[in-house]
Design an enzyme around this catalytic site. Sequence first.
Site, PDB file in Angstrom:
ATOM      1  N   GLY A 116     -30.276  45.970 -38.542  1.00  0.00           N
ATOM      2  CA  GLY A 116     -30.450  47.195 -39.306  1.00  0.00           C
ATOM      3  C   GLY A 116     -31.184  46.957 -40.612  1.00  0.00           C
ATOM      4  N   SER A 117     -30.966  47.840 -41.567  1.00  0.00           N
ATOM      5  CA  SER A 117     -31.784  47.902 -42.787  1.00  0.00           C
ATOM      6  C   SER A 117     -31.622  46.725 -43.737  1.00  0.00           C
ATOM      7  CB  SER A 117     -31.470  49.195 -43.540  1.00  0.00           C
ATOM      8  OG  SER A 117     -31.779  50.320 -42.744  1.00  0.00           O
ATOM      9  N   VAL A 118     -30.673  45.829 -43.482  1.00  0.00           N
ATOM     10  CA  VAL A 118     -30.495  44.701 -44.404  1.00  0.00           C
ATOM     11  C   VAL A 118     -31.755  43.848 -44.501  1.00  0.00           C
ATOM     12  CG1 VAL A 118     -27.988  44.580 -44.103  1.00  0.00           C
ATOM     13  CG2 VAL A 118     -29.475  43.240 -42.600  1.00  0.00           C
ATOM     14  N   VAL A 119     -32.649  43.912 -43.485  1.00  0.00           N
ATOM     15  CA  VAL A 119     -33.823  43.025 -43.463  1.00  0.00           C
ATOM     16  C   VAL A 119     -35.028  43.616 -44.199  1.00  0.00           C
ATOM     17  CG1 VAL A 119     -33.081  42.047 -41.256  1.00  0.00           C
ATOM     18  CG2 VAL A 119     -34.730  43.938 -41.272  1.00  0.00           C
TER      19      VAL A 119
END
Length: 680
Positions: free
Chosen positions: A385-388
């Site tokens: 998800g958006s952590v990257v």
Amino acid sequence: MRKFNSHSIPIRLNLLFSIVILLFMTIIGRLLYMQVLNKDFYEKKLASASQTKITSSSARGEIYDASGKPLVENTLKQVVSFTRSNKMTATDLKETAKKLLTYVSISSPNLTERQLADYYLADPEIYKKIVEALPSEKRLDSDGNRLSESELYNNAVDSVQTSQLNYTEDEKKEIYLFSQLNAVGNFATGTIATDPLNDSQVAVIASISKEMPGISISTSWDRKVLETSLSSIVGSVSSEKAGLPAEEAEAYLKKGYSLNDRVGTSYLEKQYEETLQGKRSVKEIHLDKYGNMESVDTIEEGSKGNNIKLTIDLAFQDSVDALLKSYFNSELENGGAKYSEGVYAVALNPKTGAVLSMSGIKHDLKTGELTPDSLGTVTNVFVPGSVVKAATISSGWENGVLSGNQTLTDQSIVFQGSAPINSWYTQAYGSFPITAVQALEYSSNTYMVQTALGLMGQTYQPNMFVGTSNLESAMEKLRSTFGEYGLGTATGIDLPDESTGFVPKEYSFANYITNAFGQFDNYTPMQLAQYVATIANNGVRVAPRIVEGIYGNNDKGGLGDLIQQLQPTEMNKVNISDSDMSILHQGFYQVAHGTSGLTTGRAFSNGALVSISGKTGTAESYVADGQQATNTNAVAYAPSDNPQIAVAVVFPHNTNLTNGVGPSIARDIINLYQKYHPMN
């Protein structure tokens, strides 16, 4: 008639005598060379012909947590050992087994039909009759020559009938001992399995060992992995019977191991095999002039292997496990975790790579059972998800697509013939300008999509047609930058067989675009922890490390003095400027501390004992009944201005879409660490 010349006789005799004298002088010279000038060399050759050396392994070193608590233990025991000479026949072994059985106990021998047949054929008369009864094609080759002894023996074994192998229970115990004696190679030493020996048995066997050639009493050990939350990463050790793993035997033999040596076969036991392996004892077997074993002398004592101490404090690890279990049970109660495989979290020291905890709670979807699964942090992969998104922005900088804290328009992305791609707030807020810092704070999908388009050499226009000729090179650029952070590549952790993630070789344009905001490639919790640790460490990626140092043994065989402090291993530095890295730091700080209505991670800072920077992440998925679920993930580090801990949390397939527990778990892990190890 020809005259005989009598004067030539003395000449011939003199020549003959001269030759004889010369030969004698040569022999004397050779003897002088061998017995005087090169005496030591030939004495060594004579000695080597009448003696041989054998080695035996010693107890392994042990494994301790950061505070010195043992994670494994060795239990020493007295056992029967057998050293075999090259003169021992099957009949000799039968006799030894019979004598030995009068001094040891065997509870329940587990014998194969082959072992019974080997014992049956150990009688020379029986073996001779069996071979003579074989049909000619089982005794002779096509030319009428007798088959090799090994072929004859195998044919004899095959011809033995089950009805011929009826033995009493006592005889089976004798066969059990015989089979073990027979399995020991010439001039090798093996341990003979019996019931545990008592002091009386040890004393008796030691006193009469000369009556049983090759039999002696020695010390062996059992390896026990203690029940802790780190049990799964300790690994296992082969048994003496199994010995060296077949696929690695050649390499071990070159290092001086023996075939029946016990070695680490997985995880820490395997990774640190040569450190933990004990120093071998060396014995010298002396033979008489007939080749019989005369004596066995110990010329080098063995010693226990060195110990390793981990970077993980078991008390902190257990507290993180308990925290994860508490959160997971809470989600089970509200129905959100029914289809979740569990929850995982990793904490690292971003500067040294020291693993502070690697916790996992595995959820059995069939039974509902929850079990510790620290190993899952390096073997299980999840959609991040958006952590990257910080890695995507970094790729934009590296490839000249973005410049510093560049402003783009956050807007609904519509490609020709495709459904719109939006950020979570697009429908409510519409289009507006957004910087890189805000893209992280608000978790903008569309900022990432426009960056990914830029890697393909294209600029977004509404309803545009996207040419895909540069798709492969663009994905290579994106994944290359991700790899600089440890995503989709080996982290360098000191454990064998870690997963490098799931990075499919086949992909579409849609896969590429969604990968830019973490919806395609899969990573392990350890990779996500290394990613955020790299950001916390100003772009320097350091290999995670579970072992802090190598230690000797004290007088009681426990943890002794430090021998070697293991040093951090720098893997690489992310190829962006310090000013660009500062933008990522600002973005992560704003995620936790921003005041906008679009700020995504205030749960990081609510109740935090230190200043936390982080990034939230949700990856959309579906579960068994078609119900929508998300991977509720989070990465964080603290303190914000002097990072000493970096944390990654993965909570897959949570159907409670409104409860983003990832940041709360990360915050509580950091709070726990602050209580155990106060940070400046």
